[in-house]
Design a protein around this motif. Sequence first.
Motif, PDB file in Angstrom:
ATOM      1  N   ALA A   4      55.185  59.238  31.708  1.00 47.36           N
ATOM      2  CA  ALA A   4      53.750  58.988  31.891  1.00 47.36           C
ATOM      3  C   ALA A   4      52.923  59.766  30.877  1.00 47.36           C
ATOM      4  O   ALA A   4      53.243  60.898  30.531  1.00 47.36           O
ATOM      5  N   GLN A   5      51.862  59.129  30.411  1.00 51.22           N
ATOM      6  CA  GLN A   5      50.874  59.770  29.539  1.00 51.22           C
ATOM      7  C   GLN A   5      49.547  59.727  30.276  1.00 51.22           C
ATOM      8  O   GLN A   5      49.146  58.665  30.765  1.00 51.22           O
ATOM      9  N   ALA A   6      48.859  60.865  30.305  1.00 53.38           N
ATOM     10  CA  ALA A   6      47.585  60.916  31.024  1.00 53.38           C
ATOM     11  C   ALA A   6      46.444  60.548  30.087  1.00 53.38           C
ATOM     12  O   ALA A   6      45.952  61.385  29.339  1.00 53.38           O
ATOM     13  N   LEU A  54      61.169  53.664  33.680  1.00 56.13           N
ATOM     14  CA  LEU A  54      61.485  52.685  32.641  1.00 56.13           C
ATOM     15  C   LEU A  54      60.285  51.786  32.333  1.00 56.13           C
ATOM     16  O   LEU A  54      60.032  51.437  31.169  1.00 56.13           O
ATOM     17  N   SER A  55      59.531  51.431  33.367  1.00 63.52           N
ATOM     18  CA  SER A  55      58.410  50.487  33.194  1.00 63.52           C
ATOM     19  C   SER A  55      57.309  51.099  32.328  1.00 63.52           C
ATOM     20  O   SER A  55      56.720  50.408  31.490  1.00 63.52           O
ATOM     21  N   LEU A  56      57.023  52.390  32.512  1.00 64.68           N
ATOM     22  CA  LEU A  56      56.014  53.039  31.666  1.00 64.68           C
ATOM     23  C   LEU A  56      56.532  53.245  30.251  1.00 64.68           C
ATOM     24  O   LEU A  56      55.765  53.150  29.283  1.00 64.68           O
ATOM     25  N   TRP A  57      57.809  53.530  30.117  1.00 63.94           N
ATOM     26  CA  TRP A  57      58.390  53.678  28.780  1.00 63.94           C
ATOM     27  C   TRP A  57      58.202  52.380  27.994  1.00 63.94           C
ATOM     28  O   TRP A  57      57.722  52.385  26.866  1.00 63.94           O
ATOM     29  N   VAL A  58      58.547  51.253  28.618  1.00 62.10           N
ATOM     30  CA  VAL A  58      58.372  49.949  27.958  1.00 62.10           C
ATOM     31  C   VAL A  58      56.898  49.723  27.602  1.00 62.10           C
ATOM     32  O   VAL A  58      56.564  49.284  26.499  1.00 62.10           O
ATOM     33  N   SER A  59      56.017  50.054  28.520  1.00 60.85           N
ATOM     34  CA  SER A  59      54.581  49.923  28.271  1.00 60.85           C
ATOM     35  C   SER A  59      54.131  50.810  27.105  1.00 60.85           C
ATOM     36  O   SER A  59      53.394  50.371  26.219  1.00 60.85           O
ATOM     37  N   ASN A  60      54.604  52.057  27.071  1.00 57.71           N
ATOM     38  CA  ASN A  60      54.250  52.970  25.967  1.00 57.71           C
ATOM     39  C   ASN A  60      54.715  52.422  24.621  1.00 57.71           C
ATOM     40  O   ASN A  60      53.988  52.500  23.620  1.00 57.71           O
ATOM     41  N   ASP A  67      41.471  60.249  34.034  1.00 56.93           N
ATOM     42  CA  ASP A  67      41.531  61.080  35.239  1.00 56.93           C
ATOM     43  C   ASP A  67      42.393  60.451  36.326  1.00 56.93           C
ATOM     44  O   ASP A  67      43.133  61.156  37.021  1.00 56.93           O
ATOM     45  N   GLU A  68      42.291  59.108  36.463  1.00 58.53           N
ATOM     46  CA  GLU A  68      43.077  58.425  37.490  1.00 58.53           C
ATOM     47  C   GLU A  68      44.564  58.715  37.258  1.00 58.53           C
ATOM     48  O   GLU A  68      45.299  59.044  38.183  1.00 58.53           O
ATOM     49  N   MET A  69      44.984  58.590  35.980  1.00 56.94           N
ATOM     50  CA  MET A  69      46.387  58.805  35.638  1.00 56.94           C
ATOM     51  C   MET A  69      46.771  60.266  35.820  1.00 56.94           C
ATOM     52  O   MET A  69      47.856  60.575  36.311  1.00 56.94           O
ATOM     53  N   ARG A  70      45.854  61.185  35.418  1.00 60.66           N
ATOM     54  CA  ARG A  70      46.125  62.610  35.569  1.00 60.66           C
ATOM     55  C   ARG A  70      46.342  62.960  37.041  1.00 60.66           C
ATOM     56  O   ARG A  70      47.222  63.743  37.383  1.00 60.66           O
ATOM     57  N   ASP A  71      45.534  62.367  37.908  1.00 59.26           N
ATOM     58  CA  ASP A  71      45.687  62.587  39.344  1.00 59.26           C
ATOM     59  C   ASP A  71      47.055  62.122  39.834  1.00 59.26           C
ATOM     60  O   ASP A  71      47.721  62.809  40.601  1.00 59.26           O
ATOM     61  N   PRO A  78      56.872  60.182  26.153  1.00 58.94           N
ATOM     62  CA  PRO A  78      56.453  58.786  26.321  1.00 58.94           C
ATOM     63  C   PRO A  78      57.273  57.789  25.505  1.00 58.94           C
ATOM     64  O   PRO A  78      57.371  56.624  25.891  1.00 58.94           O
ATOM     65  N   LEU A  79      57.850  58.223  24.358  1.00 53.63           N
ATOM     66  CA  LEU A  79      58.457  57.251  23.428  1.00 53.63           C
ATOM     67  C   LEU A  79      59.944  57.507  23.175  1.00 53.63           C
ATOM     68  O   LEU A  79      60.771  56.628  23.400  1.00 53.63           O
TER      69      LEU A  79
END
Lengths: 169, 169, 169
Positions: free
Chosen positions: A38-40, A86-92, A43-47, A66-67
């Motif tokens: 995850a990358q923040a 895995l899903s966030l990695w693909v998104s990043n 604020d929503e993501m940081r939370d 992230p990469l």
Amino acid sequence: MPAELVFVTGGARSGKSAFAEARAHALGGAGVTYLATAQAFDDEMRDRIGRHRADRPAAWDTLEEPLDVAGALRAARHPVVLLDCLSLWVSNLMLADHPDDAILRRVDDLLAENTRTLIVVTNEVGLGIVPDNALARRYRDVLGWANQRAARASTEAYLLASGLPLRLK
Amino acid sequence: MPAELVFVTGGARSGKSAFAEARAHALGGAGVTYLATAQAFDDEMRDRIGRHRADRPAAWDTLEEPLDVAGALRAARHPVVLLDCLSLWVSNLMLADHPDDAILRRVDDLLAENTRTLIVVTNEVGLGIVPDNALARRYRDVLGWANQRAARASTEAYLLASGLPLRLK
Amino acid sequence: MPAELVFVTGGARSGKSAFAEARAHALGGAGVTYLATAQAFDDEMRDRIGRHRADRPAAWDTLEEPLDVAGALRAARHPVVLLDCLSLWVSNLMLADHPDDAILRRVDDLLAENTRTLIVVTNEVGLGIVPDNALARRYRDVLGWANQRAARASTEAYLLASGLPLRLK
């Protein structure tokens, strides 16, 4: 002998991370490296990241990458690694302009190279109406293919719904 | 002894209500109170509510309560209550400006207080692409947490797909 | 004796078509008619159709029919037919201005008339947030009802997730 690979998929707020953490604790006890993708950006993501971290055992290592997830996996101190997700990695990788085939090759390479007990958390995102925008449709495709690769390589696999696991494999 | 709690989740038009009604009939026969949380804001909603009502046994009681579901549950005449559905209750509370933690506390309270055989119908909404708007994302989160609480407290749980049940618990 | 009906549902990129093709091959070998409902309106769709076709055994027949699927089924040369997919057929009928009850009657008629071993591929689309636009909501409803009818008539049924099957029936 191929490394053990636990595949945990499900929707948002389906209890995937909690289930995967329990499985990681059962397999590695205090000797688990948590590999966060995850990358923040806001604020929503940081939370969300902060809430998740507070829920994990204090003894666990945390790596944030992230990469270059394969590099982080090689650098992990423990024999059990929880990759979330895995899903966030693909998104990043998509947001960093990697083409689809390069993304899927990275997933294949990570699965082939891995020698640890790896727990992979990911998302099912293809069970709604076809999205309006092309990027979301592309993400559905690439993540779906990435999930199939990881699930095929897994030694156990689960689909979470409302916090309860269905055994896929 | 904790009350029996049957948890029925699934997507839109997955046959959740029909399955839950069959389960309620098996457990309570004609002695079932149907607790509806739907509010008819427009014609589309009025049609859906009307269609559902026509499908239920005529002997069943119907209570309609969008917000004070715990109060309606205490007032139910029968030992078997079918709550249809948790997902609309959470949505109603959000639209009435209840904060997330207050909503989840209401769900916890209802589950803790309940002494009847309760069949809970709800929706899985987290298996699509991340929604564009923040309210939809918040709803996914809160409903996901509410579903996990109800599923954890359940004595049996099902995920419906295309009208067919998968046993979760 | 009713014909064998294999029902295969799942999200986008969940491995439904590959699973259904493997099942068709097991049941019919080289003697399979592939009945495609896809229409290529744009390049994205043409790419998807081309990719899918290249993955199928060369010996299989292919019929393409967006609307009169029952007619195409009667015209199929082989005793095993793979219909890919019910969800696009329903979408095509909606776009051609067929009302909901006429669409569902066509699905019922096809299921009642069929004398072949039929493998039906379809999509689960109801597990995301309620869509903003009314046409998408109507599609969720009609497809959900169509899926329930086909699943009810099936002799075996599967939900695919990340390429792995869950047995529904």
